[in-house]
Scaffold this active site. Sequence first.
Site, mmCIF file in Angstrom:
data_model
loop_
_atom_site.group_PDB
_atom_site.id
_atom_site.type_symbol
_atom_site.label_atom_id
_atom_site.label_comp_id
_atom_site.label_asym_id
_atom_site.label_seq_id
_atom_site.Cartn_x
_atom_site.Cartn_y
_atom_site.Cartn_z
ATOM 1 N N PRO B 108 16.540 7.496 1.845
ATOM 2 C CA PRO B 108 16.066 6.535 0.842
ATOM 3 C C PRO B 108 14.956 5.607 1.312
ATOM 4 O O PRO B 108 14.424 4.834 0.509
ATOM 5 C CB PRO B 108 17.326 5.736 0.493
ATOM 6 C CG PRO B 108 18.191 5.845 1.694
ATOM 7 C CD PRO B 108 17.911 7.177 2.308
ATOM 8 N N LYS B 109 14.593 5.665 2.620
ATOM 9 C CA LYS B 109 13.549 4.759 3.094
ATOM 10 C C LYS B 109 12.326 5.506 3.596
ATOM 11 O O LYS B 109 11.579 5.020 4.437
ATOM 12 C CB LYS B 109 14.115 3.857 4.206
ATOM 13 C CG LYS B 109 15.222 2.966 3.682
ATOM 14 C CD LYS B 109 15.612 1.881 4.656
ATOM 15 C CE LYS B 109 16.749 1.063 4.070
ATOM 16 N NZ LYS B 109 17.193 -0.016 4.956
ATOM 17 N N ASN B 110 12.112 6.708 3.079
ATOM 18 C CA ASN B 110 10.999 7.535 3.516
ATOM 19 C C ASN B 110 9.834 7.417 2.538
ATOM 20 O O ASN B 110 9.965 7.745 1.359
ATOM 21 C CB ASN B 110 11.496 8.986 3.603
ATOM 22 C CG ASN B 110 10.392 9.967 3.886
ATOM 23 O OD1 ASN B 110 9.424 10.069 3.144
ATOM 24 N ND2 ASN B 110 10.538 10.719 4.959
#
Lengths: 347, 327
Positions: B108-110
Amino acid sequence: MGKPELADFARAHHVAFFDAMATELPGEYAPQEVNHLTLAYFAVGGLSLLRELDRVSKDKIVEWVLSFQTHPQAISDIDNQIFLGFCGSRSTQFSLANAKDPCHNVSHLASTYSALATLKIVGYDLANIDSNALLSSMKLLQQPDGSFMPTHIGAETDLRFVYCAAAICSMLDDWTGMDKLKAKDYILNCQSYDGGFGMVPGSESHGGGTFCAVAALHLMGFIQVDLASNLLESAPIDTRMLLEWCLQRQVTDGGFQGRRNKDSDTCYAFWVGGVLKIIGAYHLIDHCALREFLLTCQSPYGGFTKFPNQRIPDIYHSYYGLAALSLLEEEGLELLCVELGILAAAL
Amino acid sequence: MADADEAWVPPSRWPELAGVTPVPQDDGPSPVVPIAYRDDFREVMDYFRALYFAGERSPRALRLTAAAIELNPGNYTVWHFRRLILEALDSDFLEEMNFVDKIAESNPKNYQIWHHKRWLAEKLGPDVANKEHEFTKTILATDSKNYHAWSHRQWVLQSLGGWEGELQYCNQLLEEDIFNNSAWNQRYLVITRSPLLGGMTAMRDSEVDYTIEAILLNPQNESPWRYLKGLYKGENSLLLADERISGVCVKVLKNDWSCVFALSLLLDLLRLGLQPSDELKDTIEGMKSSDPELADADLATAVCSILQKCDPLRVNYWSWYKTTLSS
């Protein structure tokens, strides 16, 4: 349970950690390989702060970094709006002899920043860089709203790349690579209602975004070094609100949080501390509390962790932990040029 | 293509890639800071290079990019190659959105994943707005402060629409966690940019009431205090004229004279020229009486001195603030 012993700055452990990273990065870093040059910047930067640059071969580093530069292969490269900067890794670099039409080298603004910063750290004279094509192609990456796209193949645009562009122009001492006024406008649009800066207009105030905003403004000449000047009505940003936002990020454990009501994290001691340094307000924080916090973020294996009292370090937090201690003028560490993220002595 | 539950099959054992010669990475002369690649990683990137160089735009190339993305989701060249293939094959972009959403859930943090979603959403247009809002809601349900999710949500609102339920969504998030600063920030965006509300001028009054209620629920929460001030950004005279502002400071301080946020807002108001009410003067006098040194101090200086004691982490700041009062 009694209070844990107050930690010391474990210099020898950190030297061992950075030496090991510079020798070989463990397989866990493979998913970050597209930013290989940035990982190298952290390793070399860390050693430079520790005054241990002799552990690496400066000549080898120069040769390796320069090998990532994309040189124009044909006049059409410039017409085709290809960014002629530095690739971040071999995986984005393609020998045109083998490749079909759309397989350009994909240079990136962040890798270009990392490349130039690393070269400066090891003492390479950037005047030797063929920068004309780099700067004129970089200007094409600037968007109508003043922000920068980091590659010519399309990607997110945000404050990180405005900062990279400004730092690149500053290190090459040539501002033809960007429209400063447009960039300033974009940055101002990123200042939130509470004085901090979000990564894009409308986003929540964020330590990293705020550093990119303020460092870029400073490099472009829009921010002064003393607090009094920055607080004048004529200043381009609301410095008073920015000042309060930054200072409120120091929390009870002494560390800095990146956003309101989130946990403190090693790296924000640099990002937010760095902003305060740039605007001339670093003397207003609680230095002792911050230093104590940072020392609890040291890993028993050397390097720094994201949060206090953890075991596994990573190179990113390790570099910024050292950088934050450098701002605190920790004994045994070199001083930093905050806005460029390189040794002051390398300028 | 490997499924999460199946064992990962290296590309060298894919029948459809039998004729492909993998292209090894050319690390160049004396690599610096080398990475200890694992075999699976190295192999999938070697096959990626082979198909990329060949300029292939085939279903097997698409499948190969999925395998590369699984191990190396940050490599933007792989994503770029995937987009070239999707366009060449005239792919179903909705299906692709479902594919990338699955990957986003575990990464989710890419940045590259969220950029790919934006690229797809631009192609799919306003019809996909609600689907995107449902998706970011799912991500935010696990991590209510995910910066990428919020950025994407804001972009979808401003580019594709879907503002109808947004203020209510902020209300819901704040009910769950009134300390959620991302939700307060989103609230500000909705108030100022939603085409369905009237902008700050129309919304300010009700927002002041909402925010004061939030402050009183927990005066130690910095978020509503900053939001309250934010409602009057650039409008100092309106700020000073709204009696509710100094009112909430007094109310909180009567209960807890050491509340730093109340003291700080009060100090700002005084500095801007607030004419203090009798109630306000009495409250500050009451706080002054605990410290004989403050007996002769004016209101603003007294508040500064109290802050030096109540907010020791920022004692240097409050001392400095005091020096600016005399000028």
